[in-house]
Scaffold this motif. Structure first.
Motif, PDB file in Angstrom:
ATOM      1  N   CYS A  49     -20.829  51.357 -51.630  1.00  9.05           N
ATOM      2  CA  CYS A  49     -21.531  51.625 -52.799  1.00  9.05           C
ATOM      3  C   CYS A  49     -22.558  50.475 -53.115  1.00  9.05           C
ATOM      4  N   ARG A  50     -23.455  50.351 -52.300  1.00 12.17           N
ATOM      5  CA  ARG A  50     -24.574  49.215 -52.443  1.00 12.17           C
ATOM      6  C   ARG A  50     -25.807  49.368 -51.833  1.00 12.17           C
ATOM      7  N   ILE A  51     -26.922  48.754 -52.292  1.00 13.28           N
ATOM      8  CA  ILE A  51     -28.237  48.999 -51.670  1.00 13.28           C
ATOM      9  C   ILE A  51     -28.234  47.781 -50.587  1.00 13.28           C
ATOM     10  N   ILE A  52     -28.690  48.025 -49.460  1.00  9.51           N
ATOM     11  CA  ILE A  52     -28.713  47.192 -48.396  1.00  9.51           C
ATOM     12  C   ILE A  52     -29.975  46.736 -47.903  1.00  9.51           C
ATOM     13  N   GLY A  53     -31.092  47.495 -47.969  1.00  6.14           N
ATOM     14  CA  GLY A  53     -32.231  47.212 -47.521  1.00  6.14           C
ATOM     15  C   GLY A  53     -33.009  48.406 -47.837  1.00  6.14           C
ATOM     16  N   PHE A  54     -34.318  48.377 -47.103  1.00  3.39           N
ATOM     17  CA  PHE A  54     -35.335  49.342 -47.282  1.00  3.39           C
ATOM     18  C   PHE A  54     -36.289  49.585 -45.910  1.00  3.39           C
ATOM     19  N   PHE A  55     -37.191  50.633 -45.921  1.00  8.25           N
ATOM     20  CA  PHE A  55     -37.942  51.024 -44.771  1.00  8.25           C
ATOM     21  C   PHE A  55     -39.035  51.590 -45.597  1.00  8.25           C
ATOM     22  N   TYR A  56     -40.194  51.553 -44.610  1.00  8.69           N
ATOM     23  CA  TYR A  56     -41.372  52.334 -45.108  1.00  8.69           C
ATOM     24  C   TYR A  56     -41.439  53.397 -44.119  1.00  8.69           C
ATOM     25  N   ILE A 102     -35.638  46.787 -43.204  1.00 12.96           N
ATOM     26  CA  ILE A 102     -35.564  45.468 -43.733  1.00 12.96           C
ATOM     27  C   ILE A 102     -34.297  45.242 -44.734  1.00 12.96           C
ATOM     28  N   CYS A 103     -33.577  44.335 -44.033  1.00 15.54           N
ATOM     29  CA  CYS A 103     -32.308  44.099 -45.111  1.00 15.54           C
ATOM     30  C   CYS A 103     -32.593  43.217 -46.217  1.00 15.54           C
ATOM     31  N   LEU A 104     -32.097  43.394 -47.329  1.00 13.42           N
ATOM     32  CA  LEU A 104     -32.123  42.546 -48.299  1.00 13.42           C
ATOM     33  C   LEU A 104     -31.111  41.245 -48.086  1.00 13.42           C
ATOM     34  N   ASN A 105     -31.801  39.909 -48.668  1.00 10.96           N
ATOM     35  CA  ASN A 105     -30.895  38.803 -48.492  1.00 10.96           C
ATOM     36  C   ASN A 105     -29.211  38.902 -48.945  1.00 10.96           C
ATOM     37  N   LYS A 106     -29.414  39.914 -49.745  1.00 11.71           N
ATOM     38  CA  LYS A 106     -27.993  40.102 -50.399  1.00 11.71           C
ATOM     39  C   LYS A 106     -27.869  41.501 -50.874  1.00 11.71           C
ATOM     40  N   ALA A 107     -26.984  42.139 -50.270  1.00 11.21           N
ATOM     41  CA  ALA A 107     -26.699  43.635 -50.621  1.00 11.21           C
ATOM     42  C   ALA A 107     -26.445  43.765 -52.352  1.00 11.21           C
ATOM     43  N   ILE A 108     -26.905  44.684 -52.957  1.00 13.39           N
ATOM     44  CA  ILE A 108     -26.559  44.777 -54.082  1.00 13.39           C
ATOM     45  C   ILE A 108     -26.007  45.761 -54.603  1.00 13.39           C
ATOM     46  N   MET A 109     -24.908  45.502 -55.291  1.00 13.60           N
ATOM     47  CA  MET A 109     -23.683  46.332 -55.414  1.00 13.60           C
ATOM     48  C   MET A 109     -23.785  47.175 -56.672  1.00 13.60           C
ATOM     49  N   LEU A 110     -23.327  48.343 -56.699  1.00 14.05           N
ATOM     50  CA  LEU A 110     -23.483  49.434 -57.669  1.00 14.05           C
ATOM     51  C   LEU A 110     -23.142  48.909 -59.064  1.00 14.05           C
ATOM     52  N   SER A 111     -21.788  48.094 -58.913  1.00 16.35           N
ATOM     53  CA  SER A 111     -21.247  47.519 -60.247  1.00 16.35           C
ATOM     54  C   SER A 111     -22.205  46.293 -60.709  1.00 16.35           C
ATOM     55  N   TYR A 136     -35.417  44.797 -59.544  1.00 19.89           N
ATOM     56  CA  TYR A 136     -34.430  43.752 -59.373  1.00 19.89           C
ATOM     57  C   TYR A 136     -34.066  43.723 -57.660  1.00 19.89           C
ATOM     58  N   THR A 137     -34.180  44.702 -56.873  1.00 24.46           N
ATOM     59  CA  THR A 137     -33.910  44.633 -55.545  1.00 24.46           C
ATOM     60  C   THR A 137     -34.861  43.843 -54.920  1.00 24.46           C
ATOM     61  N   THR A 138     -36.075  43.486 -55.464  1.00 21.98           N
ATOM     62  CA  THR A 138     -37.036  42.728 -54.862  1.00 21.98           C
ATOM     63  C   THR A 138     -36.740  41.448 -54.813  1.00 21.98           C
ATOM     64  N   PHE A 139     -35.895  40.889 -55.573  1.00 19.34           N
ATOM     65  CA  PHE A 139     -35.493  39.724 -55.681  1.00 19.34           C
ATOM     66  C   PHE A 139     -34.005  39.448 -55.491  1.00 19.34           C
TER      67      PHE A 139
END
Length: 140
Positions: A49-56, A102-111, A136-139
């Protein structure tokens, strides 16, 4: 045509493969058209349950299943049975190709997201990212 970022739900088994670089295509029954170049965030579903990163998105293919399988079998993380079971009852499938995750520096939990946006619901498949969540995910 919509231009928002997309949030894509992926099972943890496959999000780990994406993060490790072993999977460079995501397979879907439905996905928006005209997404080449679009940023797609990966939401690793339950139990993570977290956002871990992104791709294009580098390219998008909508193909008959036999042709799609021949093109993605070595990069999808799926075996033949999983692929054709997933597409049971369908004639066509979609491949979302990407070059680099591209991994986020810190995964963003759903909570964490719900602290700021209590009504936020993760997608079953995909959803357009509300601008405040994308920022929010950018930072993160």
């Amino acid at each position: 045509m919509r231009t928002e970022d997309i949030l894509l739900a992926v099972k943890p088994k496959f999000s780990a493969m994406i993060k490790a670089g072993a999977k460079t295509v995501e397979i879907r029954k439905i996905f928006p058209k005209h997404t080449t170049g679009r940023r797609v965030y990966i939401y690793s579903s339950s139990p993570e349950c977290r956002i871990i990163g992104f791709f294009y998105v580098s390219s998008l293919e909508h193909l008959p299943l036999d042709e799609l399988w021949s093109r993605v079998k070595n990069i999808s993380g799926l075996n033949t049975h999983e692929f054709f079971t997933y597409f049971s009852g369908k004639n066509m499938g979609i491949a979302i190709h990407f070059d680099k995750f591209i991994c986020l520096n810190k995964a963003i939990m759903l909570s964490e997201i719900r602290k700021e946006h209590p009504s936020f619901t993760p997608p079953q498949n995909y959803r357009y990212m509300p601008p405040q969540i994308a920022l929010y995910t950018t930072f993160g």
